[in-house]
Design a protein around this motif. Structure first.
Motif, PDB file in Angstrom:
ATOM      1  N   SER A   1      31.930  43.537  60.851  1.00 16.00           N
ATOM      2  CA  SER A   1      33.293  44.092  60.479  1.00 16.00           C
ATOM      3  C   SER A   1      33.441  43.903  58.874  1.00 16.00           C
ATOM      4  O   SER A   1      33.504  43.022  58.367  1.00 16.00           O
ATOM      5  CB  SER A   1      34.528  43.612  61.229  1.00 16.00           C
ATOM      6  OG  SER A   1      34.464  42.075  61.202  1.00 16.00           O
TER       7      SER A   1
ATOM      8  N   THR B   1      39.052  43.601  55.395  1.00 14.04           N
ATOM      9  CA  THR B   1      40.363  44.382  55.246  1.00 14.04           C
ATOM     10  C   THR B   1      41.496  43.690  54.280  1.00 14.04           C
ATOM     11  O   THR B   1      41.559  42.618  54.406  1.00 14.04           O
ATOM     12  CB  THR B   1      41.013  44.663  56.777  1.00 14.04           C
ATOM     13  OG1 THR B   1      41.306  43.476  57.286  1.00 14.04           O
ATOM     14  CG2 THR B   1      40.072  45.519  57.419  1.00 14.04           C
TER      15      THR B   1
ATOM     16  N   THR C   1      45.722  44.072  53.155  1.00 14.18           N
ATOM     17  CA  THR C   1      46.931  44.710  53.211  1.00 14.18           C
ATOM     18  C   THR C   1      47.814  44.176  51.819  1.00 14.18           C
ATOM     19  O   THR C   1      47.563  42.924  51.529  1.00 14.18           O
ATOM     20  CB  THR C   1      47.843  44.528  54.447  1.00 14.18           C
ATOM     21  OG1 THR C   1      47.048  45.253  55.295  1.00 14.18           O
ATOM     22  CG2 THR C   1      49.216  44.901  54.285  1.00 14.18           C
TER      23      THR C   1
ATOM     24  N   ASN D   1      46.108  48.031  55.221  1.00 17.35           N
ATOM     25  CA  ASN D   1      44.918  47.531  56.447  1.00 17.35           C
ATOM     26  C   ASN D   1      43.730  48.348  55.966  1.00 17.35           C
ATOM     27  O   ASN D   1      43.200  49.041  56.729  1.00 17.35           O
ATOM     28  CB  ASN D   1      45.394  47.627  57.571  1.00 17.35           C
ATOM     29  CG  ASN D   1      44.228  47.067  58.643  1.00 17.35           C
ATOM     30  OD1 ASN D   1      43.963  46.125  58.335  1.00 17.35           O
ATOM     31  ND2 ASN D   1      44.336  47.528  59.635  1.00 17.35           N
ATOM     32  N   VAL D   2      43.440  48.252  54.786  1.00 13.83           N
ATOM     33  CA  VAL D   2      42.219  49.183  54.151  1.00 13.83           C
ATOM     34  C   VAL D   2      41.006  48.542  54.411  1.00 13.83           C
ATOM     35  O   VAL D   2      41.002  47.438  54.103  1.00 13.83           O
ATOM     36  CB  VAL D   2      42.559  49.271  52.614  1.00 13.83           C
ATOM     37  CG1 VAL D   2      41.263  50.116  51.910  1.00 13.83           C
ATOM     38  CG2 VAL D   2      43.684  50.244  52.423  1.00 13.83           C
ATOM     39  N   ALA D   3      40.098  49.025  54.826  1.00 16.13           N
ATOM     40  CA  ALA D   3      38.644  48.693  55.060  1.00 16.13           C
ATOM     41  C   ALA D   3      37.912  48.853  53.862  1.00 16.13           C
ATOM     42  O   ALA D   3      37.732  49.834  53.314  1.00 16.13           O
ATOM     43  CB  ALA D   3      38.082  49.283  56.304  1.00 16.13           C
TER      44      ALA D   3
END
Ligand code: MG
Length: 258
Positions: free
Chosen positions: A196, A199, A201, A212-214
């Motif tokens: 994963s 992320t 914010t 909440n950017v990946a």
């Protein structure tokens, strides 16, 4: 014959990729539009640390920090009147402790008399999850972006060279500004592949600028970012940027581990 043909195709595409990488320029990953809309923040919260926070700077000393170039050396930035000011000659500094997933509060101030333009105007940065000397980490940009044009994925509130902020709630130089950041570290499979992505914010002056950017990987100045090193908990690093403008200041830095 067919095998030979596809082998040459593979070789050709490998060579092309190599040539592209060699010719890559910093400008290739700059994005200049659209410009995030200006937003005037209502009230910037200079939040004191909650009871469970790890205080990284409370105005007194740099006991929680070391030099990034040599972790055996103290962080040689200037502490005066409760404020931490970048010493560009001393280079980047980083935390003694490592952090996994966390909430970070940090306040910064661009000097009122700041000069320069673009990336050379009050440039610093907060690197989340840096692995120490030589490792970039993931840079949240610090820059005077009140009235200073630059590429939008390199302005204040951006994840440097990855994501422009949703809006521009920066204040005039001379004002204290605040980042509130929620960081979730990347996770990896046994073989090192990404399970994963990281992320993040970010609120800047109380206004949401990254939702909440990946992330695509650690920061790259040239070329496209990707995850190449498997890591867990890591350091928080502050940037002594090599530009000629007046050094910026920080205060009230704390982390809550999640
Ligand atoms: Mg920077």
């Amino acid at each position: 014959m067919k095998i030979k043909y596809s082998l040459s195709l593979v070789l050709l595409s490998f060579m092309m990729t190599n040539i592209q990488a060699q010719n890559a320029k910093p400008e290739d990953t700059e994005v200049w539009s659209p410009e995030p809309p200006k937003v005037t923040p209502s009230k910037v919260i200079y939040a004191k640390p909650p009871s469970d926070a790890v205080v990284l700077f409370d105005g007194k000393n740099l006991d929680e920090w070391v030099s990034n170039a040599d972790r055996d050396k103290p962080a040689d930035w200037t502490v005066k009147s409760g404020i931490l000011t970048v010493n560009k000659n001393a280079g980047n500094i980083e935390t003694k402790k490592s952090f996994g997933n966390y909430q970070l509060h940090i306040e910064w101030c661009i000097p009122k008399n700041i000069t320069g333009s673009g990336q050379g105007r009050g440039n610093s940065g907060i690197f989340l999850a840096s692995l120490g000397k030589g490792d970039p980490g993931y840079e949240i940009q610090v820059l005077d972006s009140y009235d200073n044009k630059t590429y939008v994925n390199g302005m204040a509130g951006s994840i440097y060279k990855q994501f422009a902020p949703l809006c521009n709630p920066t204040l005039k130089p001379g004002n204290w500004q605040a980042y509130d950041i929620a960081w979730k570290a990347p996770t990896f499979n046994e073989d090192g592949s990404v399970k994963s992505p990281a992320t993040v914010t970010i609120y800047l002056n109380g206004v949401l600028v990254q939702n909440n950017v990946a992330l695509l990987g650690p920061t790259q100045y040239i070329g496209k970012p990707s995850y190449s090193v498997k890591h867990g908990a890591a350091l928080i690093k502050l940037q002594a940027h090599g530009d000629k403008s007046e050094p910026i200041s920080f205060r009230n830095i704390w982390v809550r581990e999640l």
